[in-house]
Design an enzyme around this catalytic site. Structure first.
Site, PDB file in Angstrom:
ATOM      1  N   LYS A 216       0.793  -1.135   0.036  1.00  0.00           N
ATOM      2  CA  LYS A 216      -0.075  -0.040  -0.141  1.00  0.00           C
ATOM      3  C   LYS A 216       0.989   1.423  -0.008  1.00  0.00           C
ATOM      4  O   LYS A 216       2.064   1.409   0.343  1.00  0.00           O
ATOM      5  CB  LYS A 216      -0.910  -0.318   1.121  1.00  0.00           C
ATOM      6  CG  LYS A 216      -1.997  -1.156   0.789  1.00  0.00           C
ATOM      7  CD  LYS A 216      -3.395  -0.910   1.598  1.00  0.00           C
ATOM      8  CE  LYS A 216      -4.443  -1.871   1.160  1.00  0.00           C
ATOM      9  NZ  LYS A 216      -5.280  -2.407   1.940  1.00  0.00           N
ATOM     10  N   ARG A 252      -3.680 -10.213   4.436  1.00  0.00           N
ATOM     11  CA  ARG A 252      -3.825 -10.181   3.053  1.00  0.00           C
ATOM     12  C   ARG A 252      -2.494  -9.598   2.273  1.00  0.00           C
ATOM     13  O   ARG A 252      -2.109  -8.235   2.510  1.00  0.00           O
ATOM     14  CB  ARG A 252      -5.052  -9.120   2.724  1.00  0.00           C
ATOM     15  CG  ARG A 252      -5.680  -9.236   1.208  1.00  0.00           C
ATOM     16  CD  ARG A 252      -6.782  -8.383   1.249  1.00  0.00           C
ATOM     17  NE  ARG A 252      -7.467  -8.496  -0.281  1.00  0.00           N
ATOM     18  CZ  ARG A 252      -6.720  -7.426  -1.015  1.00  0.00           C
ATOM     19  NH1 ARG A 252      -5.808  -6.814  -0.903  1.00  0.00           N
ATOM     20  NH2 ARG A 252      -7.442  -7.710  -2.274  1.00  0.00           N
TER      21      ARG A 252
HETATM   22  N1  HH2 Z   1      -7.258  -3.895   0.374  1.00  0.00           N
HETATM   23  C1  HH2 Z   1      -7.595  -3.915  -0.972  1.00  0.00           C
HETATM   24  C2  HH2 Z   1      -8.797  -4.468  -1.475  1.00  0.00           C
HETATM   25  N2  HH2 Z   1      -9.404  -5.506  -0.588  1.00  0.00           N
HETATM   26  N3  HH2 Z   1      -9.859  -6.378   1.602  1.00  0.00           N
HETATM   27  C3  HH2 Z   1      -9.705  -6.264   3.001  1.00  0.00           C
HETATM   28  N4  HH2 Z   1     -10.516  -7.088   3.869  1.00  0.00           N
HETATM   29  N5  HH2 Z   1      -8.623  -5.605   3.384  1.00  0.00           N
HETATM   30  C4  HH2 Z   1      -7.840  -4.707   2.515  1.00  0.00           C
HETATM   31  O1  HH2 Z   1      -6.731  -4.201   3.204  1.00  0.00           O
HETATM   32  C5  HH2 Z   1      -8.258  -4.679   1.256  1.00  0.00           C
HETATM   33  C6  HH2 Z   1      -9.013  -5.490   0.806  1.00  0.00           C
HETATM   34  C7  HH2 Z   1      -6.899  -2.997  -1.739  1.00  0.00           C
HETATM   35  O2  HH2 Z   1      -5.626  -3.846  -2.283  1.00  0.00           O
HETATM   36  P1  HH2 Z   1      -5.732  -4.627  -3.622  1.00  0.00           P
HETATM   37  O3  HH2 Z   1      -6.538  -5.620  -3.939  1.00  0.00           O
HETATM   38  O4  HH2 Z   1      -4.104  -4.891  -3.950  1.00  0.00           O
HETATM   39  O5  HH2 Z   1      -6.106  -3.528  -4.708  1.00  0.00           O
HETATM   40  P2  HH2 Z   1      -7.330  -2.759  -5.654  1.00  0.00           P
HETATM   41  O6  HH2 Z   1      -8.289  -2.613  -4.492  1.00  0.00           O
HETATM   42  O7  HH2 Z   1      -7.033  -1.594  -6.219  1.00  0.00           O
HETATM   43  O8  HH2 Z   1      -7.602  -4.190  -6.508  1.00  0.00           O
END
Ligand code: HH2
Length: 274
Positions: A216, A252
């Site tokens: 992040k 995660r």
């Molecule tokens: N962060 C993201 C997405 N989903 N779910 C939970 N439970 N906790 C988190 O911290 C979280 C999440 C964001 O990260 P990422 O999936 O890599 O990116 P994007 O939302 O741009 O697909």
């Protein structure tokens, strides 16, 4: 009946990220083809992930939502290719969750904590699925525009306590639920750090806490890049280990092997101290 979440995913558990999106902040567009996404998910499981989190909608700061049809088009073939493997579906839409659970997903990871789609709680309850409830201030499109709290930890804690009670009232077993402070979701660097430093206060709610700090942007910003849009794996691993020490249960992560190895070492050390 499933075993309680704690039994299905012993601490520390790693949830590998599989973003089937063109625009996720660190890996957008990499896994859009179903075959590539399935291959990536299988690799993450082979590297030691306890489950993989498949998502078809980016929630990065500034992102717009996607339609139901588009989200289903992205995730369904991937879920079909992962049948029989431990999968979490990262969605706020009841219909996406319903189809994912029918295809064998075991967990619903809802970044709106059941505030997005009024049908979602019933879908999770009917399936007896695991559920992750995450804190977010505002919505992805605007959440990073000057987020403010009096005391970020007590506000996030009160929110998670209230959403946990709402989920249980909707018929979802408490032992199937984990809680997540939502690192980066309507939080500046100081908010994220305070939540991580005082994670024990969220752990005190009595449910497993999931932390998603991997890659992040606050990690890049800590390292002196004020405009960073993501952060390095190494910094995410450090945060995961320190969150583990403060009681976090699930992590995660995009860089699964690094997280699994670091957390195994942290666990070995923790067991000596105990
Ligand atoms: N962060 C993201 C997405 N989903 N779910 C939970 N439970 N906790 C988190 O911290 C979280 C999440 C964001 O990260 P990422 O999936 O890599 O990116 P994007 O939302 O741009 O697909």
């Amino acid at each position: 009946m499933r075993p309680p979440l704690e039994a299905a995913f012993p601490r520390p558990g790693v949830m590998g990220v599989v973003n089937v999106t063109p625009d996720s902040f660190s890996d957008g567009g990499l896994f859009l083809s179903p075959d590539v996404a399935v291959g990536h998910a299988r690799r993450l499981l082979a590297e030691g992930a306890d489950l993989v989190d498949v998502g078809g909608e980016s929630t990065r700061p500034g992102s717009e939502g996607v339609s139901l049809a588009e989200e289903l088009r992205r995730v369904e073939p991937v879920l079909e290719g992962l049948a029989g493997l431990p999968v979490s579906i990262d969605t706020s839409k009841a219909e996406v969750a319903r189809r994912a659970l029918a295809l064998g997903a075991v967990m619903v990871n809802d970044v709106t904590a059941l505030r997005g789609d009024p049908q979602l709680a019933g879908v999770v309850a009917d399936a007896g699925a695991y559920l992750c409830l995450m804190h977010m201030l505002g919505e992805p499109r605007t959440m990073q525009h000057d987020p403010r709290y009096e005391d970020v930890v007590s506000e996030v804690k009160a929110f998670l306590e209230e959403r946990l009670a709402a989920a249980v009232a909707a018929g979802i077993a408490e032992e199937n639920i984990c809680l997540d402070p939502g690192i980066g979701f309507g939080k500046n660097v100081d908010h994220n750090l305070e939540l991580l430093a005082r994670l024990d206060e969220l752990v005190a709610l009595g449910r497993p806490v999931l932390v998603g700090a991997s890659r992040k942007r606050f990690l890049g910003r800590i390292l002196g890049e004020p405009e960073a849009l993501d952060g390095p794996a190494s910094a995410g691993v450090a945060v995961a280990v320190l969150a583990y020490e403060r009681g976090a249960w699930l992590f995660r992560a995009h860089d699964v092997r690094e997280h699994v190895e670091a957390l195994q070492a942290a666990k070995a050390l923790a067991e000596v101290e105990a």
